[in-house]
Design a protein around this motif. Structure first.
Motif, PDB file in Angstrom:
ATOM      1  N   GLU A   1     -83.537  39.227  39.659  1.00 21.03           N
ATOM      2  CA  GLU A   1     -83.189  40.364  40.517  1.00 21.03           C
ATOM      3  C   GLU A   1     -82.711  39.939  41.902  1.00 21.03           C
ATOM      4  N   ILE A   2     -83.407  38.983  42.512  1.00 19.41           N
ATOM      5  CA  ILE A   2     -83.087  38.688  43.911  1.00 19.41           C
ATOM      6  C   ILE A   2     -82.116  37.526  44.095  1.00 19.41           C
ATOM      7  N   ASN A   3     -81.858  36.736  43.068  1.00 18.75           N
ATOM      8  CA  ASN A   3     -80.936  35.599  43.225  1.00 18.75           C
ATOM      9  C   ASN A   3     -79.535  36.014  43.673  1.00 18.75           C
ATOM     10  N   PRO A   4     -78.962  37.100  43.131  1.00 21.17           N
ATOM     11  CA  PRO A   4     -77.644  37.505  43.645  1.00 21.17           C
ATOM     12  C   PRO A   4     -77.668  37.844  45.130  1.00 21.17           C
ATOM     13  N   ILE A   5     -78.769  38.419  45.590  1.00 25.50           N
ATOM     14  CA  ILE A   5     -78.913  38.751  47.014  1.00 25.50           C
ATOM     15  C   ILE A   5     -79.007  37.470  47.840  1.00 25.50           C
ATOM     16  N   LEU A   6     -79.869  36.556  47.405  1.00 18.65           N
ATOM     17  CA  LEU A   6     -80.048  35.301  48.133  1.00 18.65           C
ATOM     18  C   LEU A   6     -78.763  34.481  48.142  1.00 18.65           C
ATOM     19  N   GLN A   7     -78.044  34.494  47.018  1.00 15.64           N
ATOM     20  CA  GLN A   7     -76.790  33.734  46.947  1.00 15.64           C
ATOM     21  C   GLN A   7     -75.760  34.295  47.910  1.00 15.64           C
ATOM     22  N   GLY A   8     -75.712  35.622  48.013  1.00 22.78           N
ATOM     23  CA  GLY A   8     -74.799  36.251  48.960  1.00 22.78           C
ATOM     24  C   GLY A   8     -75.102  35.850  50.394  1.00 22.78           C
TER      25      GLY A   8
ATOM     26  N   ARG B   1     -86.457  23.831  40.254  1.00 23.26           N
ATOM     27  CA  ARG B   1     -85.715  24.094  41.480  1.00 23.26           C
ATOM     28  C   ARG B   1     -84.586  25.105  41.294  1.00 23.26           C
ATOM     29  N   LYS B   2     -84.087  25.240  40.088  1.00 20.66           N
ATOM     30  CA  LYS B   2     -82.972  26.155  39.856  1.00 20.66           C
ATOM     31  C   LYS B   2     -83.416  27.593  39.606  1.00 20.66           C
ATOM     32  N   LEU B   3     -84.728  27.838  39.614  1.00 17.90           N
ATOM     33  CA  LEU B   3     -85.208  29.192  39.332  1.00 17.90           C
ATOM     34  C   LEU B   3     -84.775  30.167  40.420  1.00 17.90           C
ATOM     35  N   PHE B   4     -84.950  29.784  41.677  1.00 13.87           N
ATOM     36  CA  PHE B   4     -84.531  30.616  42.801  1.00 13.87           C
ATOM     37  C   PHE B   4     -83.440  29.900  43.589  1.00 13.87           C
ATOM     38  N   VAL B   5     -82.500  30.673  44.090  1.00 17.76           N
ATOM     39  CA  VAL B   5     -81.355  30.106  44.809  1.00 17.76           C
ATOM     40  C   VAL B   5     -81.794  29.224  45.959  1.00 17.76           C
ATOM     41  N   HIS B   6     -82.756  29.689  46.753  1.00 18.71           N
ATOM     42  CA  HIS B   6     -83.134  28.920  47.944  1.00 18.71           C
ATOM     43  C   HIS B   6     -83.943  27.678  47.590  1.00 18.71           C
TER      44      HIS B   6
ATOM     45  N   GLN C   1     -74.605  30.604  64.420  1.00 24.22           N
ATOM     46  CA  GLN C   1     -75.610  30.506  63.383  1.00 24.22           C
ATOM     47  C   GLN C   1     -76.125  31.917  63.144  1.00 24.22           C
ATOM     48  N   VAL C   2     -76.814  32.132  62.031  1.00 19.46           N
ATOM     49  CA  VAL C   2     -77.267  33.471  61.683  1.00 19.46           C
ATOM     50  C   VAL C   2     -78.037  34.092  62.857  1.00 19.46           C
ATOM     51  N   SER C   3     -77.779  35.356  63.146  1.00 17.24           N
ATOM     52  CA  SER C   3     -78.392  36.022  64.296  1.00 17.24           C
ATOM     53  C   SER C   3     -79.812  36.481  63.974  1.00 17.24           C
ATOM     54  N   ALA C   4     -80.589  36.718  65.020  1.00 18.56           N
ATOM     55  CA  ALA C   4     -81.966  37.199  64.844  1.00 18.56           C
ATOM     56  C   ALA C   4     -81.978  38.558  64.153  1.00 18.56           C
ATOM     57  N   SER C   5     -81.030  39.428  64.488  1.00 19.36           N
ATOM     58  CA  SER C   5     -80.999  40.751  63.864  1.00 19.36           C
ATOM     59  C   SER C   5     -80.653  40.652  62.382  1.00 19.36           C
ATOM     60  N   SER C   6     -79.822  39.684  62.013  1.00 16.29           N
ATOM     61  CA  SER C   6     -79.499  39.488  60.599  1.00 16.29           C
ATOM     62  C   SER C   6     -80.717  38.961  59.836  1.00 16.29           C
ATOM     63  N   LEU C   7     -81.449  38.032  60.447  1.00 18.38           N
ATOM     64  CA  LEU C   7     -82.674  37.529  59.813  1.00 18.38           C
ATOM     65  C   LEU C   7     -83.671  38.668  59.602  1.00 18.38           C
TER      66      LEU C   7
ATOM     67  N   LEU D   1     -76.683  33.114  51.321  1.00 19.73           N
ATOM     68  CA  LEU D   1     -76.383  31.690  51.471  1.00 19.73           C
ATOM     69  C   LEU D   1     -74.882  31.462  51.623  1.00 19.73           C
ATOM     70  N   ASN D   2     -74.091  32.176  50.832  1.00 17.90           N
ATOM     71  CA  ASN D   2     -72.636  32.021  50.911  1.00 17.90           C
ATOM     72  C   ASN D   2     -72.104  32.407  52.284  1.00 17.90           C
ATOM     73  N   TYR D   3     -72.659  33.472  52.844  1.00 15.27           N
ATOM     74  CA  TYR D   3     -72.135  33.964  54.121  1.00 15.27           C
ATOM     75  C   TYR D   3     -72.793  33.268  55.316  1.00 15.27           C
ATOM     76  N   TYR D   4     -74.104  33.378  55.417  1.00 17.33           N
ATOM     77  CA  TYR D   4     -74.792  32.850  56.595  1.00 17.33           C
ATOM     78  C   TYR D   4     -75.010  31.347  56.525  1.00 17.33           C
ATOM     79  N   GLY D   5     -74.881  30.787  55.334  1.00 18.64           N
ATOM     80  CA  GLY D   5     -75.073  29.351  55.192  1.00 18.64           C
ATOM     81  C   GLY D   5     -73.838  28.533  55.505  1.00 18.64           C
ATOM     82  N   ARG D   6     -72.724  29.213  55.809  1.00 17.03           N
ATOM     83  CA  ARG D   6     -71.496  28.476  56.130  1.00 17.03           C
ATOM     84  C   ARG D   6     -71.666  27.662  57.407  1.00 17.03           C
ATOM     85  N   TYR D   7     -72.371  28.215  58.377  1.00 16.64           N
ATOM     86  CA  TYR D   7     -72.595  27.529  59.652  1.00 16.64           C
ATOM     87  C   TYR D   7     -74.094  27.426  59.904  1.00 16.64           C
TER      88      TYR D   7
END
Length: 417
Positions: A341-348, A402-407, A309-315, A350-356
Motif C-alpha cells: 500500500e505505501i510503497n508507491p507513496i514512498l517511491q513518489g 531490504r526490498k520489502l519497503f522502498v526506504h 533540500q526537502v522543506s520542513a513543511s513537506s516533511l 523518493l523520486n521527487y524529494y530525493g533528487r537533491y
C-alpha cells in the motif's frame, strides 16, 4: 464510436476518446452527479458519444463543479472545484486543442502544468541561478485561480485561439457555478476553478501576459522562474530586489491580482562566498527549502553552499500522510500488505524529494519505521509494551528483506528502536 456525422462544429471522435484515456489516467473524484470513473466506464461508448454529440452540435452546457475543501500545508483550506467525469473529458478535449496553439508562445521559464516540464526542472534551474545571483525575490499570488479577471483572460484567449467551439466552451466553463455540500450554488464572476482540467492552461495564459511577457519586456536582464502562482526573480543587489518587488506589485494590481504579503519576501542567497548578514537567508519553493548548507566539492573539501533540500513543511505533510493511513491500528493485515500500500507513496517522495540531498528524508523514513514498530506492538501480544524488542524484530526483517519497503533499499536503513 461510428464515423463522424455532419455537425455545426467539426470535432473528431478520436479527440474525445483520447481525452477520456487521459482523464482515466489522472483518476479523480466524482463531481456533482456523484458518478465515478468506474460507473462512467460501464456505459463508456454511449457516454463518450453523448459528449461528442453535444460538443459538436454546440449544445454542451457544463454542470456546476463540486466544491471540495482540502487542507493547505501552510494551514487553512483551499477549495477545489471538481467537475463531473464527463465534463473532465470535455475539458480535456479543449485543453489539448489549446495547448497546440499556446505551447509555442509560452516561455521556457514557465514550468507549471505544461507538457514535458516539471517542478524538478524548476528546482534545477533555480539552484543554478542561486549560485549566480546574490538575491532572489520569492513571490506568491494570492488566490490566482479564484481571482483571474474574465475579461482580461478572454482578451488573451481570443488573441491566440480562433476555433469557435473552443471559445464557446471556455466562456461557458468560466460562468459555471460552484455547488457546496449542502446543495447551495455559488455564482462566479471571476476566476477559473482550481481542479478543472482546462483551468491550468487558462491560468498559464493569463500569467503569460501578467508576468512572463512583462518580465521579458521590462526586465530582460533578470532571470525568473514561475510555477503557476509561485515565482522567483533573481537579482544582483538588494536594492534591485526591493525595486523589483514594488514594480511587480504594481504590475499584478494592473491585472487585478495581488501579491501575497506573507509569502512574498526578499532572500539573500548566503553561502561560503557571501558573508553578509540579512534576516532572510532561505526560502521554500515547490516543496524544497533553499538555504545555506554544508556540501562537498569535487576535491572532497567541505564548503557552504546555497541549495535545495526537502522543506520542513513537506516533511510534516509526509508524516501527516502516513499518520492518516492509520497503519498502527490495522493489525488484521500483514507487513507485506502495508508495504504494497505505501510503497508507491514512498517511491513518489523518493523520486521527487530525493533528487537533491536525499539524506534530508531521513526523518520521514524514521517515522515510517516507528509506525511499523507501533503496528508490531499492537499486532503481536509478545511485543505489547516492548518497543525495543519490536524494533529489533522489524530491524531484523529489514536487514533480511531490504526490498520489502522502498526506504529500506537505501544505504542506511535507519533506527528501529
Amino acid at each position: 464510436m461510428a464515423a463522424t456525422e455532419t455537425k455545426p462544429f467539426n470535432i473528431e471522435k478520436k479527440l474525445v476518446y483520447d481525452a477520456y484515456k487521459a482523464v482515466k489516467v489522472n483518476a479523480g473524484a466524482a463531481g456533482v452527479d456523484r458518478q465515478t470513473l468506474e460507473q462512467f466506464d460501464k456505459d463508456l461508448m454511449r457516454n463518450l458519444y453523448k459528449i461528442w454529440n453535444r460538443m459538436s452540435s454546440g449544445s454542451y452546457f457544463p454542470p456546476p463543479v463540486r466544491a471540495v475543501p482540502i487542507a493547505k500545508k501552510s494551514g487553512g483550506q483551499r477549495i477545489l472545484g471538481v467537475p463531473t467525469v464527463a465534463d473532465r473529458v470535455a475539458q480535456m478535449v479543449v485543453k489539448r486543442i489549446m495547448e497546440r496553439t499556446l505551447e509555442p508562445i509560452f516561455m521556457p521559464d514557465s514550468y507549471g502544468y505544461r507538457p514535458n516540464k516539471s517542478a524538478l526542472d524548476a528546482i534545477e534551474i533555480t539552484s543554478r541561478r542561486c549560485r549566480q545571483h546574490d538575491w532572489v525575490l520569492e513571490f506568491d499570488i494570492r488566490g490566482l485561480f479564484d481571482n483571474i479577471d474574465h475579461a482580461l483572460l478572454m482578451r488573451a484567449v481570443r488573441k491566440h485561439v480562433t476555433c469557435k467551439w473552443v471559445l464557446l466552451y471556455i466562456e461557458r466553463w468560466l460562468g459555471v457555478p460552484m455547488e457546496l455540500e449542502d446543495g447551495t450554488r455559488v455564482e462566479r464572476t471571476r476566476g477559473t476553478p482550481q481542479g478543472g482540467v482546462v483551468s491550468p492552461v487558462l491560468a498559464n495564459l493569463f500569467m503569460h501576459y501578467a508576468f512572463d511577457a512583462w518580465m521579458a519586456r521590462e526586465h530582460p536582464d533578470l532571470p525568473w522562474c514561475r510555477y503557476a502562482d509561485d515565482g522567483l526573480v533573481h537579482c544582483r543587489t538588494q536594492a534591485e530586489a526591493v525595486a523589483m518587488k514594488a514594480a511587480l506589485a504594481t504590475r499584478l494590481a494592473e491585472c487585478q491580482l495581488e501579491m501575497h504579503p506573507d509569502k512574498t519576501k526578499i532572500v539573500y542567497c548566503k553561502d561560503g562566498r557571501r558573508r553578509g548578514k540579512y534576516p532572510n537567508a532561505k526560502f521554500d519553493f515547490l516543496g524544497y527549502c533553499f538555504r545555506p548548507r554544508a556540501a562537498i566539492n569535487r576535491q572532497h573539501k567541505m564548503f557552504t553552499g546555497f541549495g535545495p533540500q526537502v522543506s520542513a513543511s513537506s516533511l510534516k505533510a509526509m508524516r501527516g500522510k502516513i499518520r492518516g493511513l492509520h497503519l498502527r491500528r490495522r493489525t488484521h493485515v500483514r507487513l507485506a500488505d502495508i508495504a504494497r500500500e505505501i510503497n508507491p507513496i514512498l517511491q513518489g517522495w523518493l523520486n521527487y524529494y530525493g533528487r537533491y540531498s536525499p539524506a534530508a528524508l531521513h526523518p520521514v523514513w524514521k517515522y515510517v519505521n516507528e509506525t511499523l514498530i507501533a503496528w508490531a506492538m499492537r499486532k503481536y501480544k509478545r511485543y505489547a509494551g516492548r518497543k525495543i524488542q519490536a524494533g529489533r524484530m522489524i530491524g531484523s526483517i529489514a536487514n533480511k528483506r531490504r526490498k520489502l519497503f522502498v526506504h529500506w533499499h537505501q544505504s542506511s536503513i535507519g533506527s528501529f528502536a
